[in-house]
Design a protein around this motif. Sequence first.
Motif, PDB file in Angstrom:
ATOM      1  N   GLN A   1       0.813  -1.217   0.000  1.00 51.69           N
ATOM      2  CA  GLN A   1       0.000   0.000   0.000  1.00 51.69           C
ATOM      3  C   GLN A   1       0.847   1.268   0.000  1.00 51.69           C
ATOM      4  O   GLN A   1       0.563   2.212  -0.741  1.00 51.69           O
ATOM      5  CB  GLN A   1      -0.921  -0.004   1.218  1.00 51.69           C
ATOM      6  CG  GLN A   1      -1.822   1.207   1.313  1.00 51.69           C
ATOM      7  CD  GLN A   1      -2.739   1.152   2.529  1.00 51.69           C
ATOM      8  OE1 GLN A   1      -2.793   0.164   3.248  1.00 51.69           O
ATOM      9  NE2 GLN A   1      -3.468   2.221   2.752  1.00 51.69           N
ATOM     10  N   TYR A   2       1.882   1.316   0.825  1.00 54.44           N
ATOM     11  CA  TYR A   2       2.627   2.566   1.008  1.00 54.44           C
ATOM     12  C   TYR A   2       3.936   2.649   0.228  1.00 54.44           C
ATOM     13  O   TYR A   2       4.443   3.752   0.016  1.00 54.44           O
ATOM     14  CB  TYR A   2       2.901   2.797   2.500  1.00 54.44           C
ATOM     15  CG  TYR A   2       1.640   3.097   3.251  1.00 54.44           C
ATOM     16  CD1 TYR A   2       1.045   4.351   3.170  1.00 54.44           C
ATOM     17  CD2 TYR A   2       1.018   2.123   4.019  1.00 54.44           C
ATOM     18  CE1 TYR A   2      -0.134   4.627   3.854  1.00 54.44           C
ATOM     19  CE2 TYR A   2      -0.158   2.396   4.702  1.00 54.44           C
ATOM     20  CZ  TYR A   2      -0.722   3.650   4.612  1.00 54.44           C
ATOM     21  OH  TYR A   2      -1.895   3.927   5.281  1.00 54.44           O
ATOM     22  N   ARG A   3       4.483   1.499  -0.179  1.00 58.53           N
ATOM     23  CA  ARG A   3       5.762   1.534  -0.893  1.00 58.53           C
ATOM     24  C   ARG A   3       5.687   0.854  -2.255  1.00 58.53           C
ATOM     25  O   ARG A   3       6.696   0.729  -2.944  1.00 58.53           O
ATOM     26  CB  ARG A   3       6.849   0.875  -0.043  1.00 58.53           C
ATOM     27  CG  ARG A   3       7.089   1.611   1.288  1.00 58.53           C
ATOM     28  CD  ARG A   3       8.191   0.971   2.113  1.00 58.53           C
ATOM     29  NE  ARG A   3       9.473   1.069   1.444  1.00 58.53           N
ATOM     30  CZ  ARG A   3      10.315   0.042   1.297  1.00 58.53           C
ATOM     31  NH1 ARG A   3      10.021  -1.156   1.754  1.00 58.53           N
ATOM     32  NH2 ARG A   3      11.470   0.213   0.680  1.00 58.53           N
ATOM     33  N   CYS A   4       4.500   0.343  -2.605  1.00 54.30           N
ATOM     34  CA  CYS A   4       4.288  -0.346  -3.883  1.00 54.30           C
ATOM     35  C   CYS A   4       5.220  -1.546  -4.048  1.00 54.30           C
ATOM     36  O   CYS A   4       5.677  -1.848  -5.154  1.00 54.30           O
ATOM     37  CB  CYS A   4       4.437   0.620  -5.057  1.00 54.30           C
ATOM     38  SG  CYS A   4       3.259   1.973  -5.023  1.00 54.30           S
ATOM     39  N   LYS A   5       5.518  -2.221  -2.933  1.00 58.59           N
ATOM     40  CA  LYS A   5       6.355  -3.413  -2.944  1.00 58.59           C
ATOM     41  C   LYS A   5       5.530  -4.547  -2.359  1.00 58.59           C
ATOM     42  O   LYS A   5       5.242  -4.562  -1.167  1.00 58.59           O
ATOM     43  CB  LYS A   5       7.638  -3.193  -2.150  1.00 58.59           C
ATOM     44  CG  LYS A   5       8.512  -2.129  -2.787  1.00 58.59           C
ATOM     45  CD  LYS A   5       9.828  -1.972  -2.069  1.00 58.59           C
ATOM     46  CE  LYS A   5      10.636  -0.880  -2.776  1.00 58.59           C
ATOM     47  NZ  LYS A   5      12.012  -0.855  -2.323  1.00 58.59           N
ATOM     48  N   ASP A   6       5.170  -5.502  -3.213  1.00 63.73           N
ATOM     49  CA  ASP A   6       4.282  -6.591  -2.813  1.00 63.73           C
ATOM     50  C   ASP A   6       5.081  -7.740  -2.192  1.00 63.73           C
ATOM     51  O   ASP A   6       5.195  -8.827  -2.757  1.00 63.73           O
ATOM     52  CB  ASP A   6       3.482  -7.073  -4.022  1.00 63.73           C
ATOM     53  CG  ASP A   6       2.373  -8.035  -3.643  1.00 63.73           C
ATOM     54  OD1 ASP A   6       2.074  -8.171  -2.437  1.00 63.73           O
ATOM     55  OD2 ASP A   6       1.810  -8.667  -4.557  1.00 63.73           O
ATOM     56  N   ARG A   7       5.658  -7.452  -1.029  1.00 67.15           N
ATOM     57  CA  ARG A   7       6.406  -8.463  -0.285  1.00 67.15           C
ATOM     58  C   ARG A   7       6.498  -8.034   1.178  1.00 67.15           C
ATOM     59  O   ARG A   7       6.394  -6.850   1.488  1.00 67.15           O
ATOM     60  CB  ARG A   7       7.787  -8.675  -0.878  1.00 67.15           C
ATOM     61  CG  ARG A   7       8.689  -7.462  -0.803  1.00 67.15           C
ATOM     62  CD  ARG A   7      10.074  -7.772  -1.404  1.00 67.15           C
ATOM     63  NE  ARG A   7      10.976  -6.676  -1.261  1.00 67.15           N
ATOM     64  CZ  ARG A   7      11.234  -5.773  -2.190  1.00 67.15           C
ATOM     65  NH1 ARG A   7      10.635  -5.849  -3.361  1.00 67.15           N
ATOM     66  NH2 ARG A   7      12.090  -4.803  -1.973  1.00 67.15           N
ATOM     67  N   ALA A   8       6.729  -9.011   2.012  1.00 66.28           N
ATOM     68  CA  ALA A   8       6.923  -8.719   3.436  1.00 66.28           C
ATOM     69  C   ALA A   8       8.281  -8.049   3.618  1.00 66.28           C
ATOM     70  O   ALA A   8       9.154  -8.125   2.747  1.00 66.28           O
ATOM     71  CB  ALA A   8       6.850 -10.001   4.248  1.00 66.28           C
ATOM     72  N   THR A   9       8.448  -7.390   4.742  1.00 68.46           N
ATOM     73  CA  THR A   9       9.710  -6.755   5.094  1.00 68.46           C
ATOM     74  C   THR A   9       9.854  -6.790   6.609  1.00 68.46           C
ATOM     75  O   THR A   9       8.935  -7.212   7.310  1.00 68.46           O
ATOM     76  CB  THR A   9       9.787  -5.313   4.529  1.00 68.46           C
ATOM     77  OG1 THR A   9      11.102  -4.799   4.699  1.00 68.46           O
ATOM     78  CG2 THR A   9       8.769  -4.394   5.189  1.00 68.46           C
ATOM     79  N   ASP A  10      10.988  -6.334   7.111  1.00 68.57           N
ATOM     80  CA  ASP A  10      11.215  -6.399   8.546  1.00 68.57           C
ATOM     81  C   ASP A  10      10.628  -5.215   9.301  1.00 68.57           C
ATOM     82  O   ASP A  10      10.057  -5.356  10.364  1.00 68.57           O
ATOM     83  CB  ASP A  10      12.702  -6.544   8.870  1.00 68.57           C
ATOM     84  CG  ASP A  10      13.587  -5.585   8.091  1.00 68.57           C
ATOM     85  OD1 ASP A  10      13.076  -4.644   7.448  1.00 68.57           O
ATOM     86  OD2 ASP A  10      14.820  -5.783   8.117  1.00 68.57           O
ATOM     87  N   ILE A  11      10.769  -4.005   8.727  1.00 64.42           N
ATOM     88  CA  ILE A  11      10.307  -2.803   9.421  1.00 64.42           C
ATOM     89  C   ILE A  11       9.894  -1.742   8.410  1.00 64.42           C
ATOM     90  O   ILE A  11      10.493  -1.625   7.340  1.00 64.42           O
ATOM     91  CB  ILE A  11      11.399  -2.257  10.370  1.00 64.42           C
ATOM     92  CG1 ILE A  11      10.848  -1.138  11.285  1.00 64.42           C
ATOM     93  CG2 ILE A  11      12.631  -1.825   9.607  1.00 64.42           C
ATOM     94  CD1 ILE A  11      11.786  -0.791  12.443  1.00 64.42           C
ATOM     95  N   LEU A  12       8.863  -1.001   8.763  1.00 65.31           N
ATOM     96  CA  LEU A  12       8.426   0.160   7.989  1.00 65.31           C
ATOM     97  C   LEU A  12       8.423   1.367   8.915  1.00 65.31           C
ATOM     98  O   LEU A  12       8.082   1.243  10.097  1.00 65.31           O
ATOM     99  CB  LEU A  12       7.017  -0.052   7.428  1.00 65.31           C
ATOM    100  CG  LEU A  12       6.860  -1.152   6.382  1.00 65.31           C
ATOM    101  CD1 LEU A  12       5.377  -1.384   6.081  1.00 65.31           C
ATOM    102  CD2 LEU A  12       7.613  -0.803   5.103  1.00 65.31           C
TER     103      LEU A  12
END
Length: 150
Positions: free
Chosen positions: A52-63
């Motif tokens: 939604q916020y970074r247009c990256k369709d994957r999990a990550t560690d921290i936003l």
Amino acid sequence: MITIKNFQRKFTVNSKDVQTTVHAMLEAIGYVDFDLSIVFVSKKKIRELNKQYRCKDRATDILSFPFHDIKAGEKITIQHEDEKNLGDLIVCPEYTAQDAATNWSCSYLERLPVLLAHGIAHLLGHDHINDVDYKKMQKIEHMMLKAVRN
């Protein structure tokens, strides 16, 4: 005030330890009287937020979601007490644990302070798009981590 919410079930979150760690970090960089929200979420939720916020369709560690729009190295100036807010950090313990074991040869609990320092640096306008910016970001991260390790 440091607010901590846990909306995932796979990992135990010791809010008191997180609060103590973050308080020491904020004290080291001169923002101990600013508010900060930390939310722990599932892989599914962080993937949704990252998309939604970074247009990256994957999990990550921290936003990181900063309250102030400042450049790296600028001090936050406020007009009113309500502006004493750094922003929000969204952390995914499950992703962090997998990444810590695979890429950093450490545990989730060893990796968490590094992530929190990284997230706070982002809230203060730092990024790692190029090597020069990354070195500046690392400097403030190391300052925060040193405060936690002493």
